[in-house]
Scaffold this active site. Sequence first.
Site, PDB file in Angstrom:
ATOM      1  N   CYS A  85       0.827  -1.213   0.000  1.00  0.00           N
ATOM      2  CA  CYS A  85       0.000   0.000   0.000  1.00  0.00           C
ATOM      3  C   CYS A  85       0.863   1.266   0.000  1.00  0.00           C
ATOM      4  O   CYS A  85       1.652   1.506   0.918  1.00  0.00           O
ATOM      5  CB  CYS A  85      -0.917  -0.020   1.230  1.00  0.00           C
ATOM      6  SG  CYS A  85      -1.699   1.561   1.594  1.00  0.00           S
ATOM      7  N   CYS A  88       0.285   3.525   2.976  1.00  0.00           N
ATOM      8  CA  CYS A  88       0.939   2.997   4.183  1.00  0.00           C
ATOM      9  C   CYS A  88       2.435   3.323   4.172  1.00  0.00           C
ATOM     10  O   CYS A  88       3.012   3.696   5.204  1.00  0.00           O
ATOM     11  CB  CYS A  88       0.739   1.483   4.279  1.00  0.00           C
ATOM     12  SG  CYS A  88      -0.985   0.959   4.249  1.00  0.00           S
ATOM     13  N   CYS A 483     -23.327 -14.668   5.919  1.00  0.00           N
ATOM     14  CA  CYS A 483     -24.774 -14.389   6.016  1.00  0.00           C
ATOM     15  C   CYS A 483     -25.433 -15.205   7.135  1.00  0.00           C
ATOM     16  O   CYS A 483     -25.415 -16.440   7.119  1.00  0.00           O
ATOM     17  CB  CYS A 483     -25.434 -14.686   4.674  1.00  0.00           C
ATOM     18  SG  CYS A 483     -27.237 -14.758   4.747  1.00  0.00           S
ATOM     19  N   CYS A 486     -28.259 -17.476   5.897  1.00  0.00           N
ATOM     20  CA  CYS A 486     -27.742 -18.679   5.225  1.00  0.00           C
ATOM     21  C   CYS A 486     -27.337 -19.732   6.263  1.00  0.00           C
ATOM     22  O   CYS A 486     -27.624 -20.922   6.101  1.00  0.00           O
ATOM     23  CB  CYS A 486     -26.547 -18.324   4.339  1.00  0.00           C
ATOM     24  SG  CYS A 486     -26.888 -17.053   3.106  1.00  0.00           S
TER      25      CYS A 486
END
Length: 573
Positions: A85, A88, A483, A486
């Site tokens: 990054c 970063c 989920c 789910c």
Amino acid sequence: MRNIAVLLIVLLGVAHFATVGRCEDEILEEEGASEEDSDEEEDDEEEDDTEVKEENGVLVLTDSNYDTFIEGKDTVLVEFYAPWCGHCKQFAPEYEKIAQALKENDPPVPVAKVDATIATELANRFEVSGYPTIKILKNGEPVDYDGDRTEKAIVARLKEVAQPDWKPPPEATLVLTKDNFDETINNADIILVEFYAPWCGHCKRLAPEYEKAAKELSKRSPPIALAKVDATVEGDIASRFGVTGYPTLKIFRKGKVFDYNGPREQYGNSLREDFTFRHSFSSEVSKLLKASPGQIVILHPEKFRSKYEPASHTLSMKDSTSVSEVQEFFKKHVIPLVGHRKPSNDAKRYTKRPLVVVYYGVDFSFDYRKATQFWRSKVLEVAKDYPEYTFAIADEEDFADELKSLGLSESGEEVNVAILADGGKKYAMEPEEFDSEVLSDFVKAFKKGKLKPIVKSQPVPKNNKGPVKVVKDVLIEFYAPWCGHCKKMEPDYLALGKKYKGEKNLVIAKMDATANDVPNDSYKVEGFPTIYFAPSNSKQSPVKMEGGDRTVEGLSKFLEKHATKLSQKRDEL
């Protein structure tokens, strides 16, 4: 009423920087060590797992050592980062200064970092989604930090939180229960209520933005209240307002309920966030803009203008001009020929397809704005020839996950290109040195239908012999691992697979829709779980299970209603 609507739109929109990580300890065993020595080394290895190393004054935390380290600590500053990054890397020297300053504080405050690309358990625990993400931990509980990323600002905030008597401010979001719900909503001129479930991933991601919006709106005059209801506890209230998924947002005006379908970030007024609005009676302004009284003018910033497009767009207002005409005018001219796509404007401006995106890496030794214009000028040469397409440039770090899904995250090229088309189809340009001619060839090939879309897909399961097969076939459940609905349905779905295991002409399937693209437009997945039944004689026209009882009995009823070849009798469970 219009003013109320505008106020409410201010509700929820600023993206967070976030990240994910873990550092590994490497332990080498000596060759030819005895069994006893090996046992000792194994003991050493276990001890080393919790060892906290230090790099340039910053402590290195991992999945293995975090819990041991954090125990008993009053205040700790933690940065979640990714090694690749750019933000970063740019922040690293500043962060080391912060570590030194807080080490000298009374009392000292530990400063640590987590490589979120390795310490994934920690990153998930703190719901890190971008880089760098900064967390202040007070007695192990996270305190979000969204201030300036400077030594002065961060050190000041840490010194404040590190005080022994510091306590987090009370939530601005009202908590509603059966005891205060009716009284609160009936007395409020306007109030936004979120129905949530504690285990819901979407709710967790919304929570910080919702709280920020509540704080912001509480400062208005008059203030606008935001509230929340735990629908798993207050089931009667949730049922009364037809809450079937989480989070569900409802607007109440003096007790009268309205659905909320706006954006779910802190600030929701997309036009006011994206544009600066002004009105003027000055003839000098009119002359400058070459406009007449009663006209609306859209003027893009100078950096987004080019010789291939007008500097401004004008709409002449008449008595018969409708609101929708004004909206269409904005929609048509909202972005220049080549815009700058960012997480903060993606959902508002860049929904039209096909969208040609040019991802570039920012070199922090080079002026960021110059880099943006350098790549944009090359794209303009191509965009002028394809007015039917939308073109945009984007910082590759802002769309790291998207690049990964395109297979371009490690291309090695300074610039990558993709086309996001209708139906969720994506096309990636083969990595090569970028110039206008290369981009033109890629777009031309797309227009002629010569490109193959990228399809995200998990490997074929090694063990696929259970009663529920992870394949695409007759009865298929599209699910997400996080989920709650789910997970709740899973035992019934497995039992359904066992019930129909002997049916040769029936396959019960499931697919992780977060790890696989759905290549067929007939299968639209807008929530989880989504269940379709595809008859053997009409696979391109699947039947979606709408509502209904998702127990073994309810699923069986749906299946048998649409099945074409089933035995007359099956053994019940």
